[in-house]
Design a protein around this motif. Structure first.
Motif, PDB file in Angstrom:
ATOM      1  N   PHE A  36       0.838  -1.203   0.000  1.00 27.18           N
ATOM      2  CA  PHE A  36       0.000   0.000   0.000  1.00 27.18           C
ATOM      3  C   PHE A  36       0.871   1.250   0.000  1.00 27.18           C
ATOM      4  O   PHE A  36       0.591   2.206  -0.717  1.00 27.18           O
ATOM      5  CB  PHE A  36      -0.935  -0.003   1.213  1.00 27.18           C
ATOM      6  CG  PHE A  36      -1.908   1.136   1.224  1.00 27.18           C
ATOM      7  CD1 PHE A  36      -3.012   1.119   0.399  1.00 27.18           C
ATOM      8  CD2 PHE A  36      -1.711   2.227   2.051  1.00 27.18           C
ATOM      9  CE1 PHE A  36      -3.914   2.168   0.393  1.00 27.18           C
ATOM     10  CE2 PHE A  36      -2.601   3.280   2.059  1.00 27.18           C
ATOM     11  CZ  PHE A  36      -3.708   3.250   1.228  1.00 27.18           C
ATOM     12  N   ARG A  37       1.942   1.242   0.785  1.00 24.73           N
ATOM     13  CA  ARG A  37       2.833   2.404   0.828  1.00 24.73           C
ATOM     14  C   ARG A  37       3.607   2.588  -0.467  1.00 24.73           C
ATOM     15  O   ARG A  37       4.114   3.674  -0.742  1.00 24.73           O
ATOM     16  CB  ARG A  37       3.792   2.291   2.007  1.00 24.73           C
ATOM     17  CG  ARG A  37       3.120   2.569   3.341  1.00 24.73           C
ATOM     18  CD  ARG A  37       4.120   2.611   4.476  1.00 24.73           C
ATOM     19  NE  ARG A  37       4.821   1.350   4.680  1.00 24.73           N
ATOM     20  CZ  ARG A  37       4.377   0.331   5.402  1.00 24.73           C
ATOM     21  NH1 ARG A  37       3.207   0.426   5.993  1.00 24.73           N
ATOM     22  NH2 ARG A  37       5.087  -0.769   5.535  1.00 24.73           N
ATOM     23  N   GLN A  41       1.138   8.540  -4.089  1.00 23.46           N
ATOM     24  CA  GLN A  41       0.508   9.285  -2.993  1.00 23.46           C
ATOM     25  C   GLN A  41      -0.947   9.672  -3.267  1.00 23.46           C
ATOM     26  O   GLN A  41      -1.786   9.520  -2.382  1.00 23.46           O
ATOM     27  CB  GLN A  41       1.339  10.531  -2.667  1.00 23.46           C
ATOM     28  CG  GLN A  41       0.907  11.240  -1.409  1.00 23.46           C
ATOM     29  CD  GLN A  41       1.193  10.442  -0.158  1.00 23.46           C
ATOM     30  OE1 GLN A  41       2.209   9.776  -0.066  1.00 23.46           O
ATOM     31  NE2 GLN A  41       0.271  10.489   0.785  1.00 23.46           N
ATOM     32  N   ARG A  44      -3.217   6.645  -2.567  1.00 23.40           N
ATOM     33  CA  ARG A  44      -3.299   6.360  -1.128  1.00 23.40           C
ATOM     34  C   ARG A  44      -4.175   7.391  -0.429  1.00 23.40           C
ATOM     35  O   ARG A  44      -5.019   7.030   0.405  1.00 23.40           O
ATOM     36  CB  ARG A  44      -1.912   6.366  -0.493  1.00 23.40           C
ATOM     37  CG  ARG A  44      -1.090   5.176  -0.880  1.00 23.40           C
ATOM     38  CD  ARG A  44       0.194   5.162  -0.133  1.00 23.40           C
ATOM     39  NE  ARG A  44       1.021   6.278  -0.597  1.00 23.40           N
ATOM     40  CZ  ARG A  44       2.119   6.684  -0.003  1.00 23.40           C
ATOM     41  NH1 ARG A  44       2.531   6.113   1.100  1.00 23.40           N
ATOM     42  NH2 ARG A  44       2.818   7.668  -0.503  1.00 23.40           N
ATOM     43  N   ASP A  45      -3.993   8.664  -0.756  1.00 21.83           N
ATOM     44  CA  ASP A  45      -4.773   9.715  -0.103  1.00 21.83           C
ATOM     45  C   ASP A  45      -6.260   9.561  -0.390  1.00 21.83           C
ATOM     46  O   ASP A  45      -7.092   9.705   0.522  1.00 21.83           O
ATOM     47  CB  ASP A  45      -4.302  11.093  -0.561  1.00 21.83           C
ATOM     48  CG  ASP A  45      -2.926  11.446  -0.039  1.00 21.83           C
ATOM     49  OD1 ASP A  45      -2.448  10.789   0.916  1.00 21.83           O
ATOM     50  OD2 ASP A  45      -2.316  12.390  -0.588  1.00 21.83           O
ATOM     51  N   ASN A  46      -6.602   9.272  -1.630  1.00 22.44           N
ATOM     52  CA  ASN A  46      -8.015   9.106  -1.983  1.00 22.44           C
ATOM     53  C   ASN A  46      -8.612   7.895  -1.275  1.00 22.44           C
ATOM     54  O   ASN A  46      -9.733   7.956  -0.761  1.00 22.44           O
ATOM     55  CB  ASN A  46      -8.167   8.975  -3.501  1.00 22.44           C
ATOM     56  CG  ASN A  46      -9.602   9.147  -3.934  1.00 22.44           C
ATOM     57  OD1 ASN A  46     -10.414   9.716  -3.235  1.00 22.44           O
ATOM     58  ND2 ASN A  46      -9.904   8.639  -5.109  1.00 22.44           N
ATOM     59  N   HIS A  47      -7.882   6.791  -1.210  1.00 20.89           N
ATOM     60  CA  HIS A  47      -8.384   5.589  -0.543  1.00 20.89           C
ATOM     61  C   HIS A  47      -8.567   5.840   0.957  1.00 20.89           C
ATOM     62  O   HIS A  47      -9.584   5.456   1.538  1.00 20.89           O
ATOM     63  CB  HIS A  47      -7.423   4.419  -0.775  1.00 20.89           C
ATOM     64  CG  HIS A  47      -7.976   3.116  -0.309  1.00 20.89           C
ATOM     65  ND1 HIS A  47      -8.946   2.432  -0.991  1.00 20.89           N
ATOM     66  CD2 HIS A  47      -7.698   2.381   0.794  1.00 20.89           C
ATOM     67  CE1 HIS A  47      -9.246   1.328  -0.338  1.00 20.89           C
ATOM     68  NE2 HIS A  47      -8.502   1.276   0.751  1.00 20.89           N
ATOM     69  N   ARG A  48      -7.608   6.501   1.561  1.00 22.69           N
ATOM     70  CA  ARG A  48      -7.717   6.805   2.997  1.00 22.69           C
ATOM     71  C   ARG A  48      -8.881   7.753   3.275  1.00 22.69           C
ATOM     72  O   ARG A  48      -9.580   7.615   4.282  1.00 22.69           O
ATOM     73  CB  ARG A  48      -6.415   7.415   3.505  1.00 22.69           C
ATOM     74  CG  ARG A  48      -5.324   6.395   3.681  1.00 22.69           C
ATOM     75  CD  ARG A  48      -4.078   7.032   4.230  1.00 22.69           C
ATOM     76  NE  ARG A  48      -3.038   6.043   4.431  1.00 22.69           N
ATOM     77  CZ  ARG A  48      -1.782   6.207   4.084  1.00 22.69           C
ATOM     78  NH1 ARG A  48      -1.383   7.328   3.507  1.00 22.69           N
ATOM     79  NH2 ARG A  48      -0.898   5.259   4.298  1.00 22.69           N
ATOM     80  N   ARG A  49      -9.078   8.737   2.391  1.00 26.18           N
ATOM     81  CA  ARG A  49     -10.190   9.666   2.561  1.00 26.18           C
ATOM     82  C   ARG A  49     -11.520   8.931   2.516  1.00 26.18           C
ATOM     83  O   ARG A  49     -12.385   9.122   3.377  1.00 26.18           O
ATOM     84  CB  ARG A  49     -10.154  10.743   1.467  1.00 26.18           C
ATOM     85  CG  ARG A  49     -11.262  11.776   1.576  1.00 26.18           C
ATOM     86  CD  ARG A  49     -11.271  12.720   0.381  1.00 26.18           C
ATOM     87  NE  ARG A  49     -11.440  12.026  -0.884  1.00 26.18           N
ATOM     88  CZ  ARG A  49     -12.606  11.613  -1.367  1.00 26.18           C
ATOM     89  NH1 ARG A  49     -13.715  11.803  -0.687  1.00 26.18           N
ATOM     90  NH2 ARG A  49     -12.676  10.992  -2.526  1.00 26.18           N
ATOM     91  N   TRP A  51     -12.032   5.756   3.091  1.00 24.85           N
ATOM     92  CA  TRP A  51     -12.118   4.843   4.225  1.00 24.85           C
ATOM     93  C   TRP A  51     -12.493   5.593   5.506  1.00 24.85           C
ATOM     94  O   TRP A  51     -13.318   5.123   6.289  1.00 24.85           O
ATOM     95  CB  TRP A  51     -10.786   4.110   4.403  1.00 24.85           C
ATOM     96  CG  TRP A  51     -10.848   3.076   5.461  1.00 24.85           C
ATOM     97  CD1 TRP A  51     -10.284   3.124   6.695  1.00 24.85           C
ATOM     98  CD2 TRP A  51     -11.529   1.815   5.406  1.00 24.85           C
ATOM     99  NE1 TRP A  51     -10.564   1.994   7.402  1.00 24.85           N
ATOM    100  CE2 TRP A  51     -11.326   1.169   6.634  1.00 24.85           C
ATOM    101  CE3 TRP A  51     -12.289   1.182   4.431  1.00 24.85           C
ATOM    102  CZ2 TRP A  51     -11.852  -0.078   6.912  1.00 24.85           C
ATOM    103  CZ3 TRP A  51     -12.805  -0.066   4.714  1.00 24.85           C
ATOM    104  CH2 TRP A  51     -12.585  -0.683   5.939  1.00 24.85           C
ATOM    105  N   ARG A  52     -11.893   6.773   5.715  1.00 23.30           N
ATOM    106  CA  ARG A  52     -12.225   7.571   6.905  1.00 23.30           C
ATOM    107  C   ARG A  52     -13.696   7.972   6.903  1.00 23.30           C
ATOM    108  O   ARG A  52     -14.374   7.880   7.931  1.00 23.30           O
ATOM    109  CB  ARG A  52     -11.353   8.820   6.975  1.00 23.30           C
ATOM    110  CG  ARG A  52     -10.013   8.602   7.587  1.00 23.30           C
ATOM    111  CD  ARG A  52      -9.339   9.912   7.930  1.00 23.30           C
ATOM    112  NE  ARG A  52      -9.339  10.876   6.855  1.00 23.30           N
ATOM    113  CZ  ARG A  52      -8.378  11.007   5.950  1.00 23.30           C
ATOM    114  NH1 ARG A  52      -7.314  10.237   5.994  1.00 23.30           N
ATOM    115  NH2 ARG A  52      -8.465  11.917   4.993  1.00 23.30           N
ATOM    116  N   GLN A  55     -15.924   4.893   7.683  1.00 22.56           N
ATOM    117  CA  GLN A  55     -15.902   4.546   9.102  1.00 22.56           C
ATOM    118  C   GLN A  55     -16.674   5.564   9.948  1.00 22.56           C
ATOM    119  O   GLN A  55     -17.367   5.202  10.901  1.00 22.56           O
ATOM    120  CB  GLN A  55     -14.463   4.420   9.603  1.00 22.56           C
ATOM    121  CG  GLN A  55     -13.716   3.268   8.993  1.00 22.56           C
ATOM    122  CD  GLN A  55     -14.407   1.933   9.235  1.00 22.56           C
ATOM    123  OE1 GLN A  55     -15.095   1.728  10.226  1.00 22.56           O
ATOM    124  NE2 GLN A  55     -14.225   1.021   8.305  1.00 22.56           N
TER     125      GLN A  55
END
Length: 114
Positions: A36-37, A41, A44-49, A51-52, A55
């Motif tokens: 994933f890392r 970038q 990763r940023d879009n996926h984390r956004r 996911w947050r 949740q």
């Protein structure tokens, strides 16, 4: 032995040998932290956004007691769930399974045809 036989779920990266306990994490597709890392970038940023937000709305759904609000929040959870699944299928998985050729001598020689 394959990962399915031993109760393990492999990372989606075919070049990665990491596995996860299927009983603990489920038997669906997973990506290890190292792979994933290694993604760009913005991906990763879009996926984390996504996911947050998913949740956050799941927690809101669990706290809500009013049935009307719960149905509205459930529709938001479904929308974010479909967005994250779409992002996984169309962006994240292809970026891992078929990565772009690196810029360098090997990429240049392949482009020239040598």
């Amino acid at each position: 032995m394959t990962a399915a036989r031993t109760g393990r779920t492999p990372c989606i990266n075919p070049r990665c040998r990491r596995t996860f306990d299927a009983a603990k994490y489920g038997s669906g597709e997973m990506i290890c932290g190292k792979c994933f890392r290694s993604l760009p970038q913005p991906i990763r940023d879009n996926h984390r956004r996504l996911w947050r937000h998913l949740q956050k709305w799941r927690r809101a759904e669990a706290r809500t007691t009013d049935e009307f609000k719960r149905s509205r929040v459930a529709s938001i959870v479904d929308a974010y769930s479909s967005q994250i699944n779409l992002h996984w299928d169309q962006v994240l998985r292809p970026a891992i399974v078929t990565p772009e050729r690196p810029v360098g001598l090997d990429g240049f020689l392949a482009e020239v045809g040598l």
